[in-house]
Scaffold this motif. Structure first.
Motif, PDB file in Angstrom:
ATOM      1  N   GLU A   1       0.830  -1.203   0.000  1.00 33.22           N
ATOM      2  CA  GLU A   1       0.000   0.000   0.000  1.00 33.22           C
ATOM      3  C   GLU A   1       0.865   1.253   0.000  1.00 33.22           C
ATOM      4  O   GLU A   1       0.518   2.257  -0.626  1.00 33.22           O
ATOM      5  CB  GLU A   1      -0.918  -0.014   1.218  1.00 33.22           C
ATOM      6  N   ALA A   2       2.000   1.198   0.700  1.00 32.86           N
ATOM      7  CA  ALA A   2       2.907   2.345   0.740  1.00 32.86           C
ATOM      8  C   ALA A   2       3.427   2.676  -0.651  1.00 32.86           C
ATOM      9  O   ALA A   2       3.554   3.849  -1.020  1.00 32.86           O
ATOM     10  CB  ALA A   2       4.076   2.055   1.684  1.00 32.86           C
ATOM     11  N   LEU A   3       3.713   1.656  -1.430  1.00 34.01           N
ATOM     12  CA  LEU A   3       4.222   1.886  -2.778  1.00 34.01           C
ATOM     13  C   LEU A   3       3.139   2.484  -3.669  1.00 34.01           C
ATOM     14  O   LEU A   3       3.428   3.339  -4.512  1.00 34.01           O
ATOM     15  CB  LEU A   3       4.753   0.575  -3.359  1.00 34.01           C
TER      16      LEU A   3
ATOM     17  N   ASP B   1       7.111  16.669  -5.170  1.00 31.75           N
ATOM     18  CA  ASP B   1       8.538  16.894  -5.428  1.00 31.75           C
ATOM     19  C   ASP B   1       9.435  16.169  -4.431  1.00 31.75           C
ATOM     20  O   ASP B   1      10.612  15.936  -4.701  1.00 31.75           O
ATOM     21  CB  ASP B   1       8.831  18.394  -5.377  1.00 31.75           C
ATOM     22  N   PHE B   2       8.898  15.863  -3.249  1.00 34.82           N
ATOM     23  CA  PHE B   2       9.561  15.068  -2.219  1.00 34.82           C
ATOM     24  C   PHE B   2       8.519  14.069  -1.703  1.00 34.82           C
ATOM     25  O   PHE B   2       7.323  14.367  -1.700  1.00 34.82           O
ATOM     26  CB  PHE B   2       9.990  15.900  -1.012  1.00 34.82           C
ATOM     27  N   LEU B   3       8.985  12.930  -1.186  1.00 30.09           N
ATOM     28  CA  LEU B   3       8.094  11.936  -0.597  1.00 30.09           C
ATOM     29  C   LEU B   3       8.541  11.638   0.834  1.00 30.09           C
ATOM     30  O   LEU B   3       9.684  11.224   1.052  1.00 30.09           O
ATOM     31  CB  LEU B   3       8.108  10.638  -1.413  1.00 30.09           C
ATOM     32  N   ILE B   4       7.654  11.877   1.792  1.00 25.83           N
ATOM     33  CA  ILE B   4       7.956  11.600   3.197  1.00 25.83           C
ATOM     34  C   ILE B   4       7.440  10.212   3.567  1.00 25.83           C
ATOM     35  O   ILE B   4       6.342   9.818   3.171  1.00 25.83           O
ATOM     36  CB  ILE B   4       7.293  12.641   4.121  1.00 25.83           C
ATOM     37  N   VAL B   5       8.248   9.488   4.358  1.00 26.53           N
ATOM     38  CA  VAL B   5       7.809   8.263   5.025  1.00 26.53           C
ATOM     39  C   VAL B   5       7.786   8.547   6.521  1.00 26.53           C
ATOM     40  O   VAL B   5       8.775   9.001   7.095  1.00 26.53           O
ATOM     41  CB  VAL B   5       8.734   7.073   4.719  1.00 26.53           C
ATOM     42  N   LYS B   6       6.648   8.259   7.156  1.00 23.26           N
ATOM     43  CA  LYS B   6       6.455   8.583   8.566  1.00 23.26           C
ATOM     44  C   LYS B   6       5.655   7.476   9.237  1.00 23.26           C
ATOM     45  O   LYS B   6       4.606   7.088   8.706  1.00 23.26           O
ATOM     46  CB  LYS B   6       5.698   9.916   8.671  1.00 23.26           C
TER      47      LYS B   6
ATOM     48  N   LEU C   1      11.943   1.295   8.198  1.00 17.52           N
ATOM     49  CA  LEU C   1      13.122   1.410   7.347  1.00 17.52           C
ATOM     50  C   LEU C   1      12.986   0.556   6.090  1.00 17.52           C
ATOM     51  O   LEU C   1      13.515   0.908   5.028  1.00 17.52           O
ATOM     52  CB  LEU C   1      14.384   1.025   8.118  1.00 17.52           C
ATOM     53  N   ASP C   2      12.268  -0.560   6.197  1.00 19.02           N
ATOM     54  CA  ASP C   2      12.029  -1.376   5.005  1.00 19.02           C
ATOM     55  C   ASP C   2      11.173  -0.625   3.987  1.00 19.02           C
ATOM     56  O   ASP C   2      11.410  -0.713   2.776  1.00 19.02           O
ATOM     57  CB  ASP C   2      11.351  -2.696   5.394  1.00 19.02           C
ATOM     58  N   ILE C   3      10.220   0.151   4.490  1.00 15.43           N
ATOM     59  CA  ILE C   3       9.359   0.938   3.594  1.00 15.43           C
ATOM     60  C   ILE C   3      10.170   2.049   2.934  1.00 15.43           C
ATOM     61  O   ILE C   3      10.008   2.333   1.739  1.00 15.43           O
ATOM     62  CB  ILE C   3       8.172   1.529   4.367  1.00 15.43           C
ATOM     63  N   ILE C   4      11.044   2.688   3.715  1.00 16.72           N
ATOM     64  CA  ILE C   4      11.912   3.722   3.150  1.00 16.72           C
ATOM     65  C   ILE C   4      12.720   3.156   1.983  1.00 16.72           C
ATOM     66  O   ILE C   4      12.813   3.766   0.911  1.00 16.72           O
ATOM     67  CB  ILE C   4      12.847   4.297   4.235  1.00 16.72           C
ATOM     68  N   ARG C   5      13.301   1.976   2.181  1.00 16.19           N
ATOM     69  CA  ARG C   5      14.096   1.369   1.107  1.00 16.19           C
ATOM     70  C   ARG C   5      13.226   1.024  -0.096  1.00 16.19           C
ATOM     71  O   ARG C   5      13.621   1.245  -1.249  1.00 16.19           O
ATOM     72  CB  ARG C   5      14.813   0.127   1.646  1.00 16.19           C
TER      73      ARG C   5
ATOM     74  N   LYS D   1      19.459   7.268   6.697  1.00 20.97           N
ATOM     75  CA  LYS D   1      20.174   7.612   5.462  1.00 20.97           C
ATOM     76  C   LYS D   1      20.616   6.348   4.730  1.00 20.97           C
ATOM     77  O   LYS D   1      20.533   6.272   3.503  1.00 20.97           O
ATOM     78  CB  LYS D   1      21.387   8.488   5.774  1.00 20.97           C
ATOM     79  N   ARG D   2      21.081   5.362   5.483  1.00 21.74           N
ATOM     80  CA  ARG D   2      21.512   4.115   4.843  1.00 21.74           C
ATOM     81  C   ARG D   2      20.348   3.431   4.129  1.00 21.74           C
ATOM     82  O   ARG D   2      20.514   2.810   3.081  1.00 21.74           O
ATOM     83  CB  ARG D   2      22.109   3.181   5.903  1.00 21.74           C
ATOM     84  N   ALA D   3      19.140   3.584   4.690  1.00 20.04           N
ATOM     85  CA  ALA D   3      17.951   3.000   4.074  1.00 20.04           C
ATOM     86  C   ALA D   3      17.562   3.718   2.787  1.00 20.04           C
ATOM     87  O   ALA D   3      16.797   3.173   1.987  1.00 20.04           O
ATOM     88  CB  ALA D   3      16.785   3.017   5.056  1.00 20.04           C
ATOM     89  N   GLY D   4      18.066   4.956   2.603  1.00 25.47           N
ATOM     90  CA  GLY D   4      17.861   5.610   1.328  1.00 25.47           C
ATOM     91  C   GLY D   4      17.301   7.011   1.344  1.00 25.47           C
ATOM     92  O   GLY D   4      17.009   7.570   0.290  1.00 25.47           O
ATOM     93  N   VAL D   5      17.143   7.627   2.530  1.00 28.72           N
ATOM     94  CA  VAL D   5      16.567   8.970   2.541  1.00 28.72           C
ATOM     95  C   VAL D   5      17.625  10.014   2.201  1.00 28.72           C
ATOM     96  O   VAL D   5      18.816   9.829   2.423  1.00 28.72           O
ATOM     97  CB  VAL D   5      15.904   9.319   3.891  1.00 28.72           C
ATOM     98  N   SER D   6      17.127  11.134   1.677  1.00 28.50           N
ATOM     99  CA  SER D   6      17.981  12.287   1.409  1.00 28.50           C
ATOM    100  C   SER D   6      17.953  13.273   2.566  1.00 28.50           C
ATOM    101  O   SER D   6      18.933  13.985   2.801  1.00 28.50           O
ATOM    102  CB  SER D   6      17.515  12.994   0.132  1.00 28.50           C
ATOM    103  N   LEU D   7      16.815  13.344   3.265  1.00 30.94           N
ATOM    104  CA  LEU D   7      16.592  14.326   4.322  1.00 30.94           C
ATOM    105  C   LEU D   7      15.893  13.670   5.497  1.00 30.94           C
ATOM    106  O   LEU D   7      15.175  12.673   5.329  1.00 30.94           O
ATOM    107  CB  LEU D   7      15.728  15.480   3.804  1.00 30.94           C
ATOM    108  N   ILE D   8      16.082  14.263   6.687  1.00 36.32           N
ATOM    109  CA  ILE D   8      15.448  13.732   7.893  1.00 36.32           C
ATOM    110  C   ILE D   8      14.814  14.878   8.663  1.00 36.32           C
ATOM    111  O   ILE D   8      15.500  15.836   9.043  1.00 36.32           O
ATOM    112  CB  ILE D   8      16.461  13.006   8.797  1.00 36.32           C
TER     113      ILE D   8
END
Length: 326
Positions: A229-231, A243-248, A254-258, A303-310
């Motif tokens: 569903e997240a995808l 333009d940006f996608l937040i995961v919260k 972290l699996d969803i972030i990746r 960041k390791r999971a793939g985010v650009s910003l926190i």
């Protein structure tokens, strides 16, 4: 003894060697600091469940922005606490609402500070939900018009980025259309694309005075058990103009972030939420953990999971850690 095995420890032999081959590095530029602003003249108030986090009146906001600038933090996200609430969250889209006034003040004090405006109704409605209520439920399409008005009002006040967090279907498309029609084609949208109905939000609701007065938000925020569903959510928001996608939240997702990172070329943003912050602060206050090491490990994992910003309440702490001043 046979030596026909790999010598991985060669690259861990000293601090200098470990620095040389480090794959993931956290920078102050990666951080977005949340700020709660409130109407009224009373002094700033510490959030009881979030040590070190305050609700700021406008007359004390300048000092906070100046401190952030000195720390090298270049982006904030604003949440508003109005004196008056009503059933349609009028304060969210009023041209002189608390977020709009705070935005003008920040841009006057620190023109280069990136101001991200949280675009939602829950802090402004007397029922605490993120949209219009009809027959006991949150009406999706009726809420979209108010969210569009909120985004345009925030852009008009000088917000650099609009961050809609309401999880209504179609919210990115409607807000993008509204911004474009109002002449704000260059204002990006940082969508809360993947937002779970999480138990980690409790302290935030203390900070923002935004707890629902009835029911819950499970009809519009996502089930924590769901991955695919997240995808779908992220793909919809990207197609609609995000333009940006937040995961919260972050730590349990972290699996969803990746997964989202692997699906998109847009910048992915982690929201290191209030409950994640409060747990670390509580454990640290009891002497059970090394707070600096825990915080740096947590944020590095994002960041390791793939985010650009926190987006993180630890931003000031991390800026100090990175300067070596903590």
């Amino acid at each position: 003894m046979s030596s026909n095995f790999d010598r991985h420890r060669r690259l861990r032999s000293s601090a200098a060697m470990r620095d040389l081959v480090r794959e993931t590095v956290l920078h102050t530029d990666d951080l977005i600091y949340p700020i709660f602003v409130k109407e009224g003249k009373e002094a700033k108030t510490e959030v009881s469940s979030m040590p070190g986090v305050f609700q700021f009146p406008l007359h004390e906001l300048a000092a906070e922005i100046t401190e952030l600038t000195k720390l090298g933090i270049k982006a904030i996200i604003l949440f508003g606490l109005p004196d008056d609430k009503d059933d349609v969250g009028t304060g969210a889209y009023h041209d002189h609402g608390i977020v709009q006034e705070a935005t003008r003040l920040v841009k006057k004090i620190a023109p280069d500070m990136l101001v991200i405006a949280d675009t939602c109704l829950c802090e402004f409605t007397d029922h605490g939900h993120c949209g219009v209520i009809e027959n006991g439920g949150v009406k999706n399409d009726a809420s979209l018009e108010l969210l569009k008005q909120t985004a345009v009002s925030q852009a008009k006040a000088g917000a650099d980025i609009i961050a809609p967090s309401n999880m209504m279907d179609g919210f990115v498309q409607v807000i993008r259309e509204g911004l474009d029609e109002a002449g704000y084609q260059d204002i990006p949208i940082m969508s809360y694309a993947v937002k779970y109905a999480s138990a980690f939000y409790g302290p935030f609701r203390d900070a923002a005075n935004s707890a629902p007065q009835f029911g819950d938000r499970k009809t519009y925020q996502m089930d924590p058990a769901n991955r695919l569903e997240a995808l779908r959510e992220a793909k919809s928001d990207e197609r609609e103009g995000a333009d940006f996608l937040i995961v919260k939240p972050s730590l349990s997702y972290l699996d969803i972030i990746r997964d989202v990172r692997n699906q998109t070329n847009l910048p992915v943003v982690a929201y290191n939420v209030s409950g994640e912050y409060a747990m670390v602060k509580a454990a640290s206050a009891n002497g059970w953990i090394d707070e600096e090491r825990i915080v740096m490990e947590m944020l590095t994992s994002m960041k390791r999971a793939g985010v650009s910003l926190i987006i993180t309440y630890f931003a000031k702490d991390v800026a100090l850690y990175l300067k070596g001043d903590a």
